[in-house]
Design a protein around this motif. Structure first.
Motif, PDB file in Angstrom:
ATOM      1  N   ARG A  96       0.837  -1.198   0.000  1.00 34.44           N
ATOM      2  CA  ARG A  96       0.000   0.000   0.000  1.00 34.44           C
ATOM      3  C   ARG A  96       0.877   1.255   0.000  1.00 34.44           C
ATOM      4  N   ARG A 106       2.418   1.790  -3.337  1.00 35.42           N
ATOM      5  CA  ARG A 106       1.441   2.293  -4.304  1.00 35.42           C
ATOM      6  C   ARG A 106       1.210   3.798  -4.093  1.00 35.42           C
ATOM      7  N   VAL A 107       1.056   4.150  -2.821  1.00 38.89           N
ATOM      8  CA  VAL A 107       0.743   5.544  -2.485  1.00 38.89           C
ATOM      9  C   VAL A 107       1.860   6.481  -2.918  1.00 38.89           C
ATOM     10  N   PRO A 167      -5.469  11.706  -1.767  1.00 37.89           N
ATOM     11  CA  PRO A 167      -4.350  10.820  -1.375  1.00 37.89           C
ATOM     12  C   PRO A 167      -3.569  11.353  -0.172  1.00 37.89           C
ATOM     13  N   ASN A 170      -3.263   9.123   3.493  1.00 36.56           N
ATOM     14  CA  ASN A 170      -1.986   8.421   3.609  1.00 36.56           C
ATOM     15  C   ASN A 170      -0.995   9.213   4.447  1.00 36.56           C
ATOM     16  N   ALA A 172       2.027   8.822   4.648  1.00 35.17           N
ATOM     17  CA  ALA A 172       3.314   8.995   3.973  1.00 35.17           C
ATOM     18  C   ALA A 172       3.343  10.262   3.114  1.00 35.17           C
TER      19      ALA A 172
END
Lengths: 223, 392
Positions: free
Chosen positions: A76, A79-80, A105, A109, A111
């Protein structure tokens, strides 16, 4: 980010579909178009590349990362931070306006951090795609073409190393198609990102040095 | 997680209808038990406060609850009467100061409390206007009576007729208002205070009429001899006490037998209270003495039992509402399957998705709790004056 696929096999749980790709390589910064009839596995391969689905067997590496081998959280995170995905059905959130959909996004997320630079990039993308004046509009107030552009901006705003676009020009008029393709190509070229695009539109293939025909990858499921 | 919270806000604002319905359900589920809990607490506190301020009540034998409610809250349906002499015992013993009460009549629906001047300092009542009754036929009205009826000193307040169809019965008395009490947020606000003798006139024990000795109207006299005069129904009795006719007012019967409905006893100390209570123990006491605090607590015990029933009821209702909300959330999750998939596809973790759902519920619960608390506070605030006036 280069893509290497070897002896990849994917089957849906009920075995109604089987995708088998013996070998496929797309160089880092390359542009590849996936073509083929509907149901031949183009979208499925995009999802395999994004780590949304996992192959039954075979090898799939993005850069130096063996994506299927990653655990769920790592896949994940990968992908992010490194992939931008333009979904065929846009996958926009109906209760968010255009601006919030592009920012989504970053909302979900840890990140990703929203900053002035990111905001400036988002502005630039929305202006380039012609939706700069629609930022406060609800998704249900947009045309299909406008939704397509919002989905494109959301995929590019994270500056991904790999852009996966599933028929991103499907709902656009000829001028719009050309403009969107220009943006996709420019954005990926600027950052030496890899672009993989699914399309049925043969006219667009001229802009792609590598065309992958899925006719041969789709086969009936093994008994 | 915190940076995803705007998504929850957007969702709740976008789906206003669903949000409002859930809010109403949750608010109602929290509001009802909260309000009942606070109102019962307030009722308890106010009842106990009034009871604690009334050390002992002496009155006719019968229901203890009726006697205490009568002496504290002026229920005009008195549990009965007992002779004034039985109350005088309180003073004779020297154990306590008696404050006699005779409450059987009303004026415009408000109870008329026949008592003595000691009642006002005992209840810590002061005058907003005017002064205490100075003669027969005077009255002092509580704050709410004055407000509702627009009374001030100098005005007139007729007592209610006992039975409008009983022509031979006691006539209403036109009371003169001499004072208005300060607001006390107690049943005293809803009462009319008169001197005991005025209350007895209302009862028909005393009255004033034309002077029969000098009466020349032969219709008013049935029989006359050297020792007595027998009046006819044509004799004019006074329904308003004035300086001119006050001397004609007189009482019939033995003053020791004049009725009281209760006596509040203010004992010197705990020992005196105990000794006084002891005097009213036994079948031949002729009256009963009670500690209002104990009787009130017994009464409240029943209220608490009733409240427990409501608590269980509210618990069940809250459970049903929680199940309903859970059902709505589950169905909503199904409807939001696409949205959840999108979040997953964009890299959102299951934990974050669950967190968003939990945050949505938490925001709704917090909002509902805040609304319920605010609504309950408003209700209790609105009911406070009413409860205090009824029970305080």
């Amino acid at each position: 980010m280069n893509i290497r696929i070897s002896q990849l096999v994917f089957e849906y749980p009920r075995r109604t579909f089987r995708l088998r790709i013996p070998e496929l390589e797309i160089e880092s910064g390359g542009r590849a178009a996936f073509v083929g009839p509907s149901g031949s596995g183009k979208t499925t391969l995009l999802r395999l590349l994004a780590g949304i689905r996992l192959p039954r067997s075979g090898r799939l590496t993005l850069g130096s990362v063996d994506v299927p081998a990653l655990n769920d959280a790592a896949r994940r995170a990968f992908r992010v931070t490194r992939i931008g995905f333009v979904f065929q059905d846009f996958q926009l959130i109906d209760y968010l306006d255009v601006e919030e959909n592009i920012r989504l996004p970053f909302r979900i997320n840890p990140a990703l951090k929203w900053s002035r630079e990111v905001a400036a990039r988002a502005d630039q993308l929305t202006e380039a795609t012609g939706i700069g004046g629609l930022l406060k509009r609800g998704i249900d107030q947009l045309s299909q073409g406008e939704k397509q552009r919002v989905a494109l901006c959301r995929a590019l705003v994270t500056e991904p190393e790999l852009v996966l676009a599933d028929e991103p020009t499907g709902n656009l008029d000829p001028a719009g198609k050309t403009r969107i393709l220009e943006i996709l190509v420019d954005e990926t070229r600027k950052r030496n990102a890899t672009l993989v695009m699914v399309t049925h539109d043969r006219e667009l293939l001229a802009g792609f040095p590598q065309v992958v025909d899925f006719q041969s990858f789709h086969s009936p499921p093994a008994e | 997680m915190i940076k995803s919270l705007p998504l929850v806000r957007h969702y709740l604002v976008h789906h206003k209808g669903k949000t409002i319905i859930l809010l109403i359900c949750l608010t109602a589920a929290l509001y009802l038990p909260l309000t009942v809990h606070w109102l019962v607490g307030l009722l308890q506190a106010e009842m106990v406060r009034r009871a604690e301020a009334t050390p002992l009540v002496i009155g006719p034998e019968g229901s203890r609850f009726d006697l205490v409610l009568h002496a504290l809250y002026f229920q005009t349906e008195s549990p009965g009467t007992f002779p004034r002499a039985a109350g005088d015992v309180v003073a004779e013993t020297g154990y306590a100061t008696p404050v006699p009460l005779f409450i059987r009549h009303s004026a415009r629906g408000y109870p008329i409390v026949g008592t003595t001047l000691e009642y006002f300092p005992f209840r810590d009542l002061s005058f907003a206007e005017g002064h205490a009754p100075t003669r027969l036929g005077d009255c002092v009205v509580g704050w709410e009576v004055a407000q509702q009826l627009g009374l001030s000193p100098g005005d007139r307040l007729p007592s209610d007729p006992e039975d409008v169809f009983d022509l031979a019965g006691t006539y209403p008395l036109d009371l003169r208002v001499t004072g208005v009490l300060e607001r006390s947020r107690s049943p005293d606000d809803r009462a009319v205070f008169v001197d005991l003798k005025t209350a007895w006139i209302l009862e028909g024990i005393g009255h004033g009429h034309d002077d029969l000795a000098g009466e020349t109207d032969s219709d008013a006299v049935l029989e006359r001899d050297e020792e007595s005069v027998v009046a006819s129904p044509a004799l004019r009795t006074h329904t308003r006490i004035t300086s001119e006719n006050i001397d004609t007012f007189h009482f019939h019967g033995d003053p020791a037998e004049f009725p009281l409905t209760a006596v509040i006893a203010i004992p010197r100390d705990t020992r005196a209270a105990t000794l006084l209570l002891g005097r009213y123990v036994g079948d031949d006491a002729g009256a009963q003495a009670l500690r209002p605090r104990e009787v009130t607590e017994e009464l409240l015990g029943m209220v608490i039992q009733l409240k427990r029933f409501f608590d269980v009821h509210h618990l069940l209702m809250s459970g049903v509402v929680v199940l309903f909300v859970a059902l709505v959330m589950l169905l909503s999750l199904r409807l939001r399957r696409r949205e959840v998939d999108t979040l997953f596809h964009l890299g959102c973790s299951r934990g974050t998705v669950a967190g968003l759902q939990a945050a949505e519920l938490a925001i709704l619960l917090t909002l509902a709790a805040a609304l319920a608390v605010a609504a309950a506070q408003i209700t209790v605030h609105g009911a406070r004056a009413w409860i205090q006036t009824l029970t305080g």
